[in-house]
Design an enzyme around this catalytic site. Structure first.
Site, PDB file in Angstrom:
ATOM      1  N   LYS A 116       0.825  -1.201   0.000  1.00 53.27           N
ATOM      2  CA  LYS A 116       0.000   0.000   0.000  1.00 53.27           C
ATOM      3  C   LYS A 116       0.863   1.256   0.000  1.00 53.27           C
ATOM      4  CE  LYS A 116      -3.907  -2.141   2.384  1.00 53.27           C
ATOM      5  NZ  LYS A 116      -4.823  -2.453   1.305  1.00 53.27           N
ATOM      6  N   LYS A 158      -3.286   0.340   9.104  1.00 52.81           N
ATOM      7  CA  LYS A 158      -3.385  -0.688   8.057  1.00 52.81           C
ATOM      8  C   LYS A 158      -2.049  -1.388   7.896  1.00 52.81           C
ATOM      9  CE  LYS A 158      -6.589   1.509   4.780  1.00 52.81           C
ATOM     10  NZ  LYS A 158      -6.762   1.965   3.386  1.00 52.81           N
ATOM     11  N   GLY A 164      -7.764  -7.936   2.012  1.00 48.80           N
ATOM     12  CA  GLY A 164      -8.881  -8.655   2.612  1.00 48.80           C
ATOM     13  C   GLY A 164      -9.303  -8.125   3.973  1.00 48.80           C
ATOM     14  N   GLY A 165      -8.973  -6.857   4.238  1.00 51.74           N
ATOM     15  CA  GLY A 165      -9.413  -6.231   5.490  1.00 51.74           C
ATOM     16  C   GLY A 165      -8.645  -6.723   6.716  1.00 51.74           C
ATOM     17  N   HIS A 208     -17.248   3.388  -0.354  1.00 52.74           N
ATOM     18  CA  HIS A 208     -16.260   2.678  -1.167  1.00 52.74           C
ATOM     19  C   HIS A 208     -16.796   2.622  -2.610  1.00 52.74           C
ATOM     20  CE1 HIS A 208     -13.362  -0.849  -1.868  1.00 52.74           C
ATOM     21  NE2 HIS A 208     -14.073  -0.752  -2.971  1.00 52.74           N
ATOM     22  N   GLU A 275      -9.505   1.249  -6.287  1.00 50.73           N
ATOM     23  CA  GLU A 275     -10.442   1.468  -5.187  1.00 50.73           C
ATOM     24  C   GLU A 275     -10.297   2.884  -4.643  1.00 50.73           C
ATOM     25  OE1 GLU A 275     -11.204  -3.003  -3.463  1.00 50.73           O
ATOM     26  OE2 GLU A 275      -9.886  -1.717  -2.282  1.00 50.73           O
ATOM     27  N   ARG A 297      -6.056  -7.779 -10.200  1.00 48.42           N
ATOM     28  CA  ARG A 297      -6.664  -9.086 -10.505  1.00 48.42           C
ATOM     29  C   ARG A 297      -8.129  -8.863 -10.825  1.00 48.42           C
ATOM     30  NH1 ARG A 297      -9.797  -9.328  -5.852  1.00 48.42           N
ATOM     31  NH2 ARG A 297      -8.767  -8.431  -4.052  1.00 48.42           N
TER      32      ARG A 297
HETATM   33  P1  ADP Z   1     -12.314  -7.874  -3.017  1.00 45.49           P
HETATM   34  O1  ADP Z   1     -12.012  -6.407  -2.956  1.00 45.49           O
HETATM   35  O2  ADP Z   1     -12.395  -8.424  -4.409  1.00 45.49           O
HETATM   36  O3  ADP Z   1     -13.425  -8.312  -2.125  1.00 45.49           O
HETATM   37  P2  ADP Z   1     -10.411  -8.592  -0.997  1.00 45.49           P
HETATM   38  O4  ADP Z   1      -9.060  -7.967  -1.023  1.00 45.49           O
HETATM   39  O5  ADP Z   1     -11.392  -8.200   0.044  1.00 45.49           O
HETATM   40  O6  ADP Z   1     -11.024  -8.511  -2.459  1.00 45.49           O
HETATM   41  O7  ADP Z   1     -10.178 -10.145  -0.843  1.00 45.49           O
HETATM   42  C1  ADP Z   1     -10.543 -11.047  -1.784  1.00 45.49           C
HETATM   43  C2  ADP Z   1     -11.881 -11.630  -1.496  1.00 45.49           C
HETATM   44  O8  ADP Z   1     -11.834 -12.908  -1.994  1.00 45.49           O
HETATM   45  C3  ADP Z   1     -12.262 -11.708  -0.045  1.00 45.49           C
HETATM   46  O9  ADP Z   1     -13.413 -10.943   0.131  1.00 45.49           O
HETATM   47  C4  ADP Z   1     -12.577 -13.136   0.217  1.00 45.49           C
HETATM   48  O10 ADP Z   1     -13.966 -13.336   0.441  1.00 45.49           O
HETATM   49  C5  ADP Z   1     -12.228 -13.811  -1.040  1.00 45.49           C
HETATM   50  N1  ADP Z   1     -11.076 -14.644  -0.908  1.00 45.49           N
HETATM   51  C6  ADP Z   1      -9.876 -14.315  -0.465  1.00 45.49           C
HETATM   52  N2  ADP Z   1      -9.088 -15.348  -0.489  1.00 45.49           N
HETATM   53  C7  ADP Z   1      -9.831 -16.372  -0.982  1.00 45.49           C
HETATM   54  C8  ADP Z   1      -9.586 -17.714  -1.262  1.00 45.49           C
HETATM   55  N3  ADP Z   1      -8.397 -18.216  -1.036  1.00 45.49           N
HETATM   56  N4  ADP Z   1     -10.585 -18.473  -1.738  1.00 45.49           N
HETATM   57  C9  ADP Z   1     -11.771 -17.959  -1.965  1.00 45.49           C
HETATM   58  N5  ADP Z   1     -12.066 -16.700  -1.729  1.00 45.49           N
HETATM   59  C10 ADP Z   1     -11.110 -15.914  -1.248  1.00 45.49           C
HETATM   60  P1  ADP Z   2      -7.831  -4.166   1.817  1.00 44.35           P
HETATM   61  O1  ADP Z   2      -6.540  -4.283   1.078  1.00 44.35           O
HETATM   62  O2  ADP Z   2      -7.840  -4.969   3.053  1.00 44.35           O
HETATM   63  O3  ADP Z   2      -9.010  -4.373   0.915  1.00 44.35           O
HETATM   64  P2  ADP Z   2      -8.416  -1.312   1.733  1.00 44.35           P
HETATM   65  O4  ADP Z   2      -7.359  -0.286   1.881  1.00 44.35           O
HETATM   66  O5  ADP Z   2      -8.967  -1.550   0.382  1.00 44.35           O
HETATM   67  O6  ADP Z   2      -7.865  -2.659   2.351  1.00 44.35           O
HETATM   68  O7  ADP Z   2      -9.613  -0.949   2.725  1.00 44.35           O
HETATM   69  C1  ADP Z   2     -10.685  -1.841   2.961  1.00 44.35           C
HETATM   70  C2  ADP Z   2     -11.900  -1.091   3.492  1.00 44.35           C
HETATM   71  O8  ADP Z   2     -11.584  -0.353   4.679  1.00 44.35           O
HETATM   72  C3  ADP Z   2     -12.444  -0.031   2.558  1.00 44.35           C
HETATM   73  O9  ADP Z   2     -13.336  -0.583   1.626  1.00 44.35           O
HETATM   74  C4  ADP Z   2     -13.123   0.937   3.502  1.00 44.35           C
HETATM   75  O10 ADP Z   2     -14.381   0.471   3.886  1.00 44.35           O
HETATM   76  C5  ADP Z   2     -12.247   0.908   4.714  1.00 44.35           C
HETATM   77  N1  ADP Z   2     -11.246   1.977   4.695  1.00 44.35           N
HETATM   78  C6  ADP Z   2     -10.020   1.915   4.149  1.00 44.35           C
HETATM   79  N2  ADP Z   2      -9.342   3.065   4.322  1.00 44.35           N
HETATM   80  C7  ADP Z   2     -10.168   3.883   5.010  1.00 44.35           C
HETATM   81  C8  ADP Z   2     -10.036   5.218   5.530  1.00 44.35           C
HETATM   82  N3  ADP Z   2      -8.907   5.911   5.387  1.00 44.35           N
HETATM   83  N4  ADP Z   2     -11.080   5.750   6.197  1.00 44.35           N
HETATM   84  C9  ADP Z   2     -12.223   5.040   6.375  1.00 44.35           C
HETATM   85  N5  ADP Z   2     -12.395   3.781   5.931  1.00 44.35           N
HETATM   86  C10 ADP Z   2     -11.386   3.206   5.250  1.00 44.35           C
HETATM   87 MG    MG Z   3      -9.513  -3.268  -0.744  1.00 47.36          MG
END
Ligand code: ADP
Ligand code: ADP
Ligand code: MG
Length: 665
Positions: A116, A158, A164-165, A208, A275, A297
């Protein structure tokens, strides 16, 4: 185009990619771990290879083995799906070094955007606004705490390598900063092998919104408009839609142009998602927007974009990977109607969204049409295990406008039933039916803010209507062996003593969980008149076929799936819930404890912290320990009120599924 494609993944995304490879006349090579031997993605493939073992590390994350399969199976290309190795630059590099095509961007871009910190640096250089933050090398806790004060609370910690949060922590007050930092580092180290963090200003009233982008090897770039993914739990999406509701045309256009600037800057090829976080609290006329991260991806929620554009994004991915130019330019694309996706997860929203495991006994869902799509990775032979992500299936609908799409989604969800493992389906329905969601008032804190309505105290427990289904099942004799098997059964033909035309009244007491329902029932042929909780309800028994029952309750048609278990206890799946209902036997139940004595681990993991000690009084639902499982921290609760008799574990212990952790007497 490719003749043979290896899909290095499982579940619904492997099934999804298979569909397109087959439509394009290619062959699919699938891989499977031991628990996945009979999985739908395996049965859909043309050739299959076993990856011995259960854990993700031994199987779907095992680069060497996957390349070995690719060579043996003589494939041209590898599609990584999402999750697993899809954003692993070493894998992309190894695939190309083996003279195979990786269906995705270059390893260098994956690497740059996977961090990030670097991603934000690059985007800043491209003139893309980024969330204010501290992303320096200095990881000293005091330094970070000072920077958090300067950014102003609340802040979000973060993982630099995050996804994946996982690990993400919102901190509202300075005195919580150090504990949360520690927790984030711990989770990040476990999940990503990298404990470094960055501190972001927490955007209040966040939305988002993300943009689907594509680039090809000929220097072309296109975007396929935006998606709103604000409905989240644990910082992970559960409902997504396209287009994003309530955006002005000018903001929509700006987001698209900004995303394309990033594609140009990175010489990006294949599918990606930019995003953004929108700050609806900003006092400018337009929401402020900031870059959050780029996913290099195909995204879980790509079907909503496919529904509104009519394009197949996997086909785009394969064509671009094969060296063809982008099938279309943004100018030639348009958004048609509205699409919504709901993610069905094996998890319990009422227990902090903890993942759930178990066998899928029944999975009933509507047929696919032009407006309804089901991307599922499970069927009635699937056992949901602790080894992989708990995503089961995605329901996707299209409508002429948002209202129509939401109505359709509600219908599709009510026609879907999954029995055997707890799911989030009732929550999905509650969100779709919520007024604020209907108005398009979507923020990422939606689930927290409306928790009382979305996950009420009686969430997941039987309602009156569920009990009526169980009562009709019992009284009409549906459960009798000679009836249920031959498909549709005319309720008139049931061999039950009530079949005759005479009118009889009987009383019954049914129990579901802790609730007991007393009913009086009078039957005239197919019509039942129930007295329940001081009310009279008229129920017409309309249909019973296989395990599906249709009733007309006070004139409203209702469907349920009913599956019988032991002792004539039945599981009624209706309206997103699946609840067990049985005959109430007070004599037997008087001696039953008011909840399990033993607190057991529901999955393998490691104990992080024990919160109680021997002799301590605890209340039902009180947290007793914290464990790490499936790369997440879970809080484990007492199942009864009592005194802690024995604590069997301490911090650092590894435990198996079913191990007794604490006992309460
Ligand atoms: P997205 O923004 O597409 O939701 P995330 O960064 O949150 O992507 O993570 C990928 C998503 O894919 C997750 O929400 C999770 O539910 C799913 N995921 C992650 N790893 C796997 C896996 N190994 N098999 C199936 N689903 C997965
Ligand atoms: P990941 O790689 O785990 O998907 P992200 O950076 O995409 O992480 O953030 C996941 C979620 O967290 C976002 O969809 C949003 O809901 C929340 N989020 C991320 N950054 C912020 C921020 N600076 N302020 C408030 N919410 C945030
Ligand atoms: Mg994300």
């Amino acid at each position: 185009m490719f003749d043979r494609v290896l899909i290095a993944n499982r579940g619904e995304i492997a099934c999804r990619v298979t569909r397109t490879v087959h439509r394009m006349d290619g062959e699919v090579v699938a891989v499977y771990s031991d628990p996945d031997e009979h999985a739908p993605h395996v049965r859909a493939a043309d050739a299959t290879f076993r990856l011995p073992g259960c854990s993700a590390e031994e199987t779907y994350l095992n680069i060497e083995r996957l390349l070995d399969v690719a060579r043996k199976a003589n494939v041209d290309a590898i599609h990584p799906g999402y999750g697993f190795l899809s954003e692993n630059p070493d894998f992309a590099r190894a695939v190309r070094d083996a003279n195979l095509t990786f269906v995705g961007p270059s390893a260098d871009v994956i690497e740059a955007m996977g961090m990030k910190r670097r991603a934000k640096n690059l985007m800043e250089e491209a003139g893309v606004p980024v969330v204010p933050d501290e992303r320096g090398e200095n990881q000293d806790a005091e330094h970070l705490a000072t920077r958090a004060e300067e950014l102003g609370f609340p802040v979000l910690i973060k993982a630099v390598a995050g996804g994946g949060g996982k690990g993400m922590r919102k901190v509202d007050r300075p005195d919580r900063f150090h504990d949360e930092l520690e927790a984030c580092r711990r989770e990040a180290k476990k999940a990503f092998g990298d404990g470094r963090v960055l501190i972001e200003k927490y955007i209040t009233e966040p939305r988002h919104v993300e943009v689907q982008v594509f680039g090809d090897r000929h220097g072309n770039a296109a975007h396929l408009f935006e998606r709103d993914c604000s409905i989240q739990r644990r910082y992970q999406k559960i409902i997504e839609e396209a287009p994003a509701p309530g955006l002005s045309d000018s903001l929509r256009q700006q987001l698209g142009e900004t995303a394309l600037r990033a594609v140009d800057k990175l010489d990006y090829t294949n599918a990606g998602t930019m995003e953004f976080i929108l700050d609806a609290s900003s006092d400018t006329a337009e929401d402020a927007y900031y870059f959050m991260e780029m996913n290099t991806r195909l995204q879980v929620e790509h079907p909503v974009t496919e529904m509104v554009t009519g394009e197949d994004l996997v086909e785009w991915q394969l064509r671009v990977a094969a060296g063809e130019p982008l099938p279309r330019d943004t100018r030639d694309l348009s958004v048609n109607g509205h699409a919504v996706e709901a993610r069905l997860y094996a998890e319990d929203p009422a227990a902090g969204f903890q993942p759930r495991t178990g066998p899928i006994e029944r999975f009933v869902h509507p047929e696919e049409t032009g407006q309804v799509r089901l991307d599922a990775g499970v069927d009635e032979r699937t056992e949901v295990t602790v080894h992989y992500d708990p995503l089961l299936a995605k329901l996707v609908v299209h409508g002429a406008d948002r209202e129509e799409a939401l109505r359709r989604m509600e219908r599709v969800l009510t026609q879907t039933a999954l029995i055997g493992v707890t799911t989030n389906m009732e929550l999905l329905l509650n969100v779709i039916r919520h007024d604020a969601f209907g108005r398009g008032s979507v923020r990422t804190d939606f689930i927290d803010r409306h928790r009382g309505a979305l996950i009420p105290d009686d969430y997941g427990t039987a309602r009156r209507v569920d009990v009526l289904f169980a009562a009709v099942y019992e009284l009409s004799g549906c459960g009798d062996r000679e009836l249920g098997d031959a498909g549709w059964t005319d309720p008139w033909s049931t061999k039950h003593h009530w079949r005759m035309n005479s009118k009889r009244t009987t009383s019954l007491a049914l129990r579901s969980g802790e609730r007991v329902f007393e009913l009086d029932a009078t039957c005239y042929g197919r019509t039942y008149e129930f007295g329940i909780e001081e009310e009279q309800i008229e129920v017409l028994f309309q249909e019973w076929s296989a395990d599906q029952m249709v009733l007309s309750i006070d004139g409203h048609r209702r469907d349920a799936v009913i599956v019988e278990g032991n002792n004539r206890r039945v599981t009624v799946a209706h309206d997103g819930r699946a609840v067990a209902v049985g005959t109430h036997r007070p004599a037997l139940e008087a001696d039953e404890p008011e909840g399990e004595q033993d607190v057991r681990s529901t999955m393998p993991g490691t104990i992080i912290d024990v919160l109680v000690e021997h002799g301590e009084r605890v209340d039902r639902k009180q947290p007793v320990l914290v464990m790490e499982a499936m790369k997440m921290e879970l809080t484990v609760q007492a199942e009864r009120t009592g005194t802690v008799d024995e604590v069997y574990v301490q911090a650092g212990d590894r435990v198996k599924e079913g191990d007794v952790l604490v006992s309460i007497v």
